[in-house]
Design a protein around this motif. Sequence first.
Motif, PDB file in Angstrom:
ATOM      1  N   THR A 244       0.833  -1.195   0.000  1.00  0.00           N
ATOM      2  CA  THR A 244       0.000   0.000   0.000  1.00  0.00           C
ATOM      3  C   THR A 244       0.871   1.250   0.000  1.00  0.00           C
ATOM      4  O   THR A 244       1.965   1.259   0.565  1.00  0.00           O
ATOM      5  CB  THR A 244      -0.919   0.048   1.240  1.00  0.00           C
ATOM      6  OG1 THR A 244      -0.112   0.124   2.412  1.00  0.00           O
ATOM      7  CG2 THR A 244      -1.809  -1.177   1.314  1.00  0.00           C
TER       8      THR A 244
ATOM      9  N   ILE B 255      -0.067   5.306   0.755  1.00  0.00           N
ATOM     10  CA  ILE B 255      -1.070   6.324   1.029  1.00  0.00           C
ATOM     11  C   ILE B 255      -0.337   7.613   1.392  1.00  0.00           C
ATOM     12  O   ILE B 255       0.815   7.585   1.834  1.00  0.00           O
ATOM     13  CB  ILE B 255      -2.050   5.915   2.153  1.00  0.00           C
ATOM     14  CG1 ILE B 255      -1.318   5.669   3.473  1.00  0.00           C
ATOM     15  CG2 ILE B 255      -2.852   4.684   1.747  1.00  0.00           C
ATOM     16  CD1 ILE B 255      -2.252   5.460   4.647  1.00  0.00           C
TER      17      ILE B 255
ATOM     18  N   HIS C 147      -0.845  11.883   2.858  1.00  0.00           N
ATOM     19  CA  HIS C 147      -1.622  13.010   3.365  1.00  0.00           C
ATOM     20  C   HIS C 147      -1.013  14.267   2.755  1.00  0.00           C
ATOM     21  O   HIS C 147       0.184  14.506   2.885  1.00  0.00           O
ATOM     22  CB  HIS C 147      -1.560  13.080   4.894  1.00  0.00           C
ATOM     23  CG  HIS C 147      -2.253  14.291   5.447  1.00  0.00           C
ATOM     24  ND1 HIS C 147      -3.610  14.361   5.541  1.00  0.00           N
ATOM     25  CD2 HIS C 147      -1.756  15.471   5.891  1.00  0.00           C
ATOM     26  CE1 HIS C 147      -3.936  15.547   6.040  1.00  0.00           C
ATOM     27  NE2 HIS C 147      -2.832  16.234   6.248  1.00  0.00           N
TER      28      HIS C 147
ATOM     29  N   PHE D 229      -6.411  -0.731   2.610  1.00  0.00           N
ATOM     30  CA  PHE D 229      -6.414   0.721   2.794  1.00  0.00           C
ATOM     31  C   PHE D 229      -6.634   1.083   4.252  1.00  0.00           C
ATOM     32  O   PHE D 229      -5.934   1.938   4.810  1.00  0.00           O
ATOM     33  CB  PHE D 229      -7.489   1.380   1.917  1.00  0.00           C
ATOM     34  CG  PHE D 229      -7.626   2.848   2.166  1.00  0.00           C
ATOM     35  CD1 PHE D 229      -6.730   3.746   1.601  1.00  0.00           C
ATOM     36  CD2 PHE D 229      -8.636   3.337   2.976  1.00  0.00           C
ATOM     37  CE1 PHE D 229      -6.844   5.112   1.842  1.00  0.00           C
ATOM     38  CE2 PHE D 229      -8.754   4.689   3.219  1.00  0.00           C
ATOM     39  CZ  PHE D 229      -7.860   5.578   2.648  1.00  0.00           C
ATOM     40  N   ALA D 230      -7.598   0.444   4.894  1.00  0.00           N
ATOM     41  CA  ALA D 230      -7.901   0.735   6.300  1.00  0.00           C
ATOM     42  C   ALA D 230      -6.703   0.430   7.199  1.00  0.00           C
ATOM     43  O   ALA D 230      -6.388   1.202   8.115  1.00  0.00           O
ATOM     44  CB  ALA D 230      -9.130  -0.054   6.753  1.00  0.00           C
TER      45      ALA D 230
ATOM     46  N   GLN E  29      -4.053   3.082   6.631  1.00  0.00           N
ATOM     47  CA  GLN E  29      -4.473   4.333   7.271  1.00  0.00           C
ATOM     48  C   GLN E  29      -4.217   4.278   8.777  1.00  0.00           C
ATOM     49  O   GLN E  29      -3.710   5.239   9.372  1.00  0.00           O
ATOM     50  CB  GLN E  29      -5.949   4.592   6.981  1.00  0.00           C
ATOM     51  CG  GLN E  29      -6.427   5.947   7.438  1.00  0.00           C
ATOM     52  CD  GLN E  29      -7.877   6.191   7.035  1.00  0.00           C
ATOM     53  OE1 GLN E  29      -8.640   5.256   6.816  1.00  0.00           O
ATOM     54  NE2 GLN E  29      -8.241   7.440   6.935  1.00  0.00           N
ATOM     55  N   GLN E  30      -4.532   3.166   9.405  1.00  0.00           N
ATOM     56  CA  GLN E  30      -4.268   3.004  10.840  1.00  0.00           C
ATOM     57  C   GLN E  30      -2.776   3.069  11.137  1.00  0.00           C
ATOM     58  O   GLN E  30      -2.351   3.682  12.116  1.00  0.00           O
ATOM     59  CB  GLN E  30      -4.845   1.682  11.340  1.00  0.00           C
ATOM     60  CG  GLN E  30      -6.351   1.656  11.404  1.00  0.00           C
ATOM     61  CD  GLN E  30      -6.894   0.275  11.771  1.00  0.00           C
ATOM     62  OE1 GLN E  30      -6.174  -0.722  11.751  1.00  0.00           O
ATOM     63  NE2 GLN E  30      -8.176   0.215  12.074  1.00  0.00           N
TER      64      GLN E  30
ATOM     65  N   LEU F 110      -0.489   4.661   9.359  1.00  0.00           N
ATOM     66  CA  LEU F 110      -0.038   6.046   9.195  1.00  0.00           C
ATOM     67  C   LEU F 110      -0.375   6.863  10.435  1.00  0.00           C
ATOM     68  O   LEU F 110       0.455   7.628  10.932  1.00  0.00           O
ATOM     69  CB  LEU F 110      -0.653   6.680   7.950  1.00  0.00           C
ATOM     70  CG  LEU F 110      -0.266   8.139   7.692  1.00  0.00           C
ATOM     71  CD1 LEU F 110       1.231   8.319   7.537  1.00  0.00           C
ATOM     72  CD2 LEU F 110      -1.001   8.684   6.467  1.00  0.00           C
ATOM     73  N   GLN F 111      -1.569   6.691  10.958  1.00  0.00           N
ATOM     74  CA  GLN F 111      -1.957   7.412  12.172  1.00  0.00           C
ATOM     75  C   GLN F 111      -1.059   7.028  13.346  1.00  0.00           C
ATOM     76  O   GLN F 111      -0.637   7.886  14.127  1.00  0.00           O
ATOM     77  CB  GLN F 111      -3.421   7.140  12.509  1.00  0.00           C
ATOM     78  CG  GLN F 111      -4.364   7.782  11.518  1.00  0.00           C
ATOM     79  CD  GLN F 111      -5.816   7.366  11.704  1.00  0.00           C
ATOM     80  OE1 GLN F 111      -6.123   6.340  12.309  1.00  0.00           O
ATOM     81  NE2 GLN F 111      -6.722   8.162  11.165  1.00  0.00           N
TER      82      GLN F 111
END
Length: 65
Positions: A4, A6, A8, A31-32, A35-36, A38-39
Amino acid sequence: MFKTKIAHMLDNGDKLELEAFVEATGHDDAFAQAQQRLQAVVAELAGKGEIDIDKSKVELGAHKH
C-alpha cells in the motif's frame, strides 16, 4: 499480501507518504490497515524530540504540481 501507498497532502503542497505491506482480505481492508498504520506512525513521531531520517531525495529546480 498487499503493498500500500497512502499520502496526506498538506495545504502548502507538502506530502507525508507511507508505504506499508499488509495482509488483508481486499483493497478496502488493505487501505484501512495502511491508514491506521499512518496514524500510529504520526503519533509515535509526534512524541519524539528528533526524527531519524533513513532515506532522502533532494532535487534542485523542482516545481510543485
